[in-house]
Design a protein around this motif. Sequence first.
Motif, PDB file in Angstrom:
ATOM      1  N   GLU A 250       0.823  -1.209   0.000  1.00  8.91           N
ATOM      2  CA  GLU A 250       0.000   0.000   0.000  1.00  8.91           C
ATOM      3  C   GLU A 250       0.861   1.264   0.000  1.00  8.91           C
ATOM      4  O   GLU A 250       0.548   2.243  -0.679  1.00  8.91           O
ATOM      5  N   MET A 251       1.951   1.238   0.781  1.00  5.60           N
ATOM      6  CA  MET A 251       2.765   2.445   0.923  1.00  5.60           C
ATOM      7  C   MET A 251       3.423   2.858  -0.387  1.00  5.60           C
ATOM      8  O   MET A 251       3.728   4.035  -0.596  1.00  5.60           O
ATOM      9  N   ILE A 252       3.665   1.901  -1.261  1.00  7.66           N
ATOM     10  CA  ILE A 252       4.282   2.227  -2.543  1.00  7.66           C
ATOM     11  C   ILE A 252       3.388   3.154  -3.361  1.00  7.66           C
ATOM     12  O   ILE A 252       3.866   4.006  -4.111  1.00  7.66           O
ATOM     13  N   THR A 253       2.072   2.998  -3.200  1.00  7.37           N
ATOM     14  CA  THR A 253       1.118   3.760  -4.016  1.00  7.37           C
ATOM     15  C   THR A 253       0.776   5.118  -3.435  1.00  7.37           C
ATOM     16  O   THR A 253       0.084   5.897  -4.077  1.00  7.37           O
ATOM     17  N   TYR A 254       1.240   5.418  -2.213  1.00  9.72           N
ATOM     18  CA  TYR A 254       0.881   6.694  -1.590  1.00  9.72           C
ATOM     19  C   TYR A 254       1.567   7.861  -2.301  1.00  9.72           C
ATOM     20  O   TYR A 254       2.744   7.768  -2.679  1.00  9.72           O
ATOM     21  N   ASN A 255       0.823   8.955  -2.463  1.00 11.51           N
ATOM     22  CA  ASN A 255       1.457  10.203  -2.869  1.00 11.51           C
ATOM     23  C   ASN A 255       1.689  11.047  -1.615  1.00 11.51           C
ATOM     24  O   ASN A 255       1.364  10.646  -0.501  1.00 11.51           O
ATOM     25  N   SER A 256       2.285  12.205  -1.794  1.00  8.74           N
ATOM     26  CA  SER A 256       2.666  13.016  -0.633  1.00  8.74           C
ATOM     27  C   SER A 256       1.457  13.419   0.210  1.00  8.74           C
ATOM     28  O   SER A 256       1.578  13.609   1.425  1.00  8.74           O
ATOM     29  N   LEU A 257       0.283  13.529  -0.400  1.00  2.00           N
ATOM     30  CA  LEU A 257      -0.906  13.921   0.348  1.00  2.00           C
ATOM     31  C   LEU A 257      -1.518  12.753   1.118  1.00  2.00           C
ATOM     32  O   LEU A 257      -2.301  12.974   2.053  1.00  2.00           O
ATOM     33  N   GLN A 258      -1.175  11.527   0.765  1.00  2.00           N
ATOM     34  CA  GLN A 258      -1.742  10.351   1.416  1.00  2.00           C
ATOM     35  C   GLN A 258      -0.822   9.755   2.479  1.00  2.00           C
ATOM     36  O   GLN A 258      -1.240   8.854   3.208  1.00  2.00           O
ATOM     37  N   ILE A 259       0.410  10.231   2.565  1.00  2.00           N
ATOM     38  CA  ILE A 259       1.392   9.592   3.446  1.00  2.00           C
ATOM     39  C   ILE A 259       0.995   9.709   4.907  1.00  2.00           C
ATOM     40  O   ILE A 259       1.060   8.729   5.660  1.00  2.00           O
ATOM     41  N   ASP A 260       0.576  10.894   5.358  1.00  2.00           N
ATOM     42  CA  ASP A 260       0.215  11.063   6.772  1.00  2.00           C
ATOM     43  C   ASP A 260      -0.934  10.146   7.166  1.00  2.00           C
ATOM     44  O   ASP A 260      -0.880   9.457   8.200  1.00  2.00           O
ATOM     45  N   GLU A 261      -1.977  10.132   6.364  1.00  2.00           N
ATOM     46  CA  GLU A 261      -3.110   9.257   6.654  1.00  2.00           C
ATOM     47  C   GLU A 261      -2.689   7.790   6.588  1.00  2.00           C
ATOM     48  O   GLU A 261      -3.131   6.970   7.399  1.00  2.00           O
ATOM     49  N   GLY A 262      -1.816   7.447   5.632  1.00  2.00           N
ATOM     50  CA  GLY A 262      -1.358   6.065   5.516  1.00  2.00           C
ATOM     51  C   GLY A 262      -0.554   5.624   6.718  1.00  2.00           C
ATOM     52  O   GLY A 262      -0.688   4.484   7.190  1.00  2.00           O
ATOM     53  N   ILE A 263       0.302   6.501   7.260  1.00  2.00           N
ATOM     54  CA  ILE A 263       1.090   6.143   8.447  1.00  2.00           C
ATOM     55  C   ILE A 263       0.175   5.943   9.650  1.00  2.00           C
ATOM     56  O   ILE A 263       0.345   4.990  10.437  1.00  2.00           O
ATOM     57  N   ASN A 264      -0.801   6.815   9.830  1.00  2.00           N
ATOM     58  CA  ASN A 264      -1.737   6.643  10.951  1.00  2.00           C
ATOM     59  C   ASN A 264      -2.515   5.341  10.827  1.00  2.00           C
ATOM     60  O   ASN A 264      -2.738   4.629  11.821  1.00  2.00           O
ATOM     61  N   ARG A 265      -2.924   4.990   9.619  1.00  2.00           N
ATOM     62  CA  ARG A 265      -3.640   3.730   9.413  1.00  2.00           C
ATOM     63  C   ARG A 265      -2.728   2.533   9.677  1.00  2.00           C
ATOM     64  O   ARG A 265      -3.153   1.535  10.270  1.00  2.00           O
ATOM     65  N   ALA A 266      -1.470   2.630   9.264  1.00  2.00           N
ATOM     66  CA  ALA A 266      -0.525   1.536   9.525  1.00  2.00           C
ATOM     67  C   ALA A 266      -0.273   1.369  11.015  1.00  2.00           C
ATOM     68  O   ALA A 266      -0.205   0.240  11.528  1.00  2.00           O
TER      69      ALA A 266
END
Length: 656
Positions: A250-266
Amino acid sequence: MKLKYYFAAAVIATSALVAAVILGWVEGNASTLATVSIPLFLIGVSAAWFLDALDRRLSDLSQTAHALAAPSSAQAVGLARTDDTVTVIARSLDGVQRRMSELQTRFEQQRAIAEHAPDAMWVLHVESACLSDVNQSFVDLCGLPREQIIGVTPRMFGLRPQADGTPSTDFLQWLIEHALAGERVVAGCTLLTSSGERLPCEVRAAKLPSLPGRTLIGGTLIGISERLKSERALADRLAFEALISKLSTEMITYNSLQIDEGINRALAEIGRLMQADRCYVFTYDDSDRLLACSHEWSVPGVLSLREHGSAAAPADFPWSQSFLQRGEIVNVARTTDLPPEAAKERAAWTLSAVRSVVMVPLRPRPSVPGLVGFEWIHNERVWPPELVFLLTVFGEMISNLLARQVVERELARQHEALERSISELTRSNSELQRFAYAASHDLQEPLRAISGFSDLLVRRYKGRLDATADEYLDFVRDAAGRMRGMINNLLDYSRIDASPRPFEVCDMNEVLNLALANLHASIDELEARIECERLPSVMGDPSQLLQLLQNLISNAIKFHADAPPHVHVECKLVDKEWLISVRDNGIGLRVEDSERIFEVFKRLHAADRYPGSGIGLSVCKRIIERHRGGIWAQPNEDGVGATLWFTLPVLAEDAA
């Protein structure tokens, strides 16, 4: 009857009775004991009576033999047969005793093996529902003396095996029924020991050979706590590996705007899997003097670090920071057991009611830029060493994600600045083009007036004034002519992007022929020789491509040496682009001037020797750039003349 025969009979009967007791045939059953004892007693008495009668008979025979001084042959044969009978009987009795001894030895051997077996072994008497025998491992497993186990039902001394919540009575009944049916029973259960501990076990049972009226089943009871622990550890590892793999994808597909939300979800998914109460990411500031909580997840009811001030100084946690700066994980199973040098950590974690902590360093650069932390508040947690590597992988994933976020934000900032610069340059160029076009157009009027009046002066007053005046009039007319050429070239330069025509398929051979026709006068005047290879068709503006070839060939002819001009035009396909060159044998150019010649109004030679405005090659460069190509110049290898190269995109059908 002699006493020795009674004694022998008693020994035989007693041995048989003891053997029956040892083998478990009569234990715990008074009626069976009486049933076995009485026949053994009668057999012993009968054997003693028979032996006594036999002894008396033999004695009589011996006396008779001594009385007869010379016994007959018939009497001798009788006596021999009598001795043989006695010998056979004695040998039979010895065989019985040896067999009984062998059975006793074998029984003791098997008893010793079972007694020292690592698995708990047991024998259950079905009719009485009591344990008739157990080994030492069973005693150790239950934590009770052997005398409290043998001969009583498990319910009387606290043994409560259960399986899937089934009451012990029902479970034992199920076990007995399946064992008596001839099945080899294997089932899980829970054993309640004398200390109140519940041990997960695996029970195995089977029907045993037994006497009529006495049914026995036996088996083993194996503690499976370690096995279950290993199975749970393996399941946790597989689940953790699957989650790490899923998050990395999933993290490979994140753009800069999705990284913060992706880290919190992880953090939330990892925290739930680890059964943690709070997970967070702390990063250092630019001076490495302050740690700030950038991402966090916590269970309901747990204090949020970000909402209640998350900044902390690394100096407040020197013990843990020493591990993290070395790139090592901090794994604290019990905060109350921290060493004395971790006094600051113990005080801080005790104040926050933290009972267990795991910290993973972030490592995308030589110095550790932060950490990922996991805290347990409601209970203690020992994180297995075999899963520490996976935590390291997760920390590196977060590190790479944060590093990519920084890079992408910087790229976005630079891209935004570049877009602003491009927009400003575009606006400036547009204004400059409009200004150049307007200025060139407006300059035409006064220039026409100057040219017109100078021509009028020449017609009316040439020869009527002195020679100097005539020379001055010629200077004015020449200057006006050069000015007119420069204005026209400047207008051509500004029109390239100001009023472009749509592209169309252009046959460069036709364009080249038209350019040569326009230059016919110059070619004839200088006796120039033009050689052309076949050129391709391209997408472009025909009028601009004509101007391009005409300017390049005109320059090749104009800047000639003493020999007549010789121009060679050729073309070849290179990396899906047409590479076209115009080669001459003229005066050439220096390598350091190969870029300067494309600047506007840049001249390398005096205007009186090589006339021109110095804008022709600048126009060529603008045309090539509009056609998404490139242009450059270089001196020839033999030192004679120069070659100008330019590229044009290949048509789609030619590229295929």
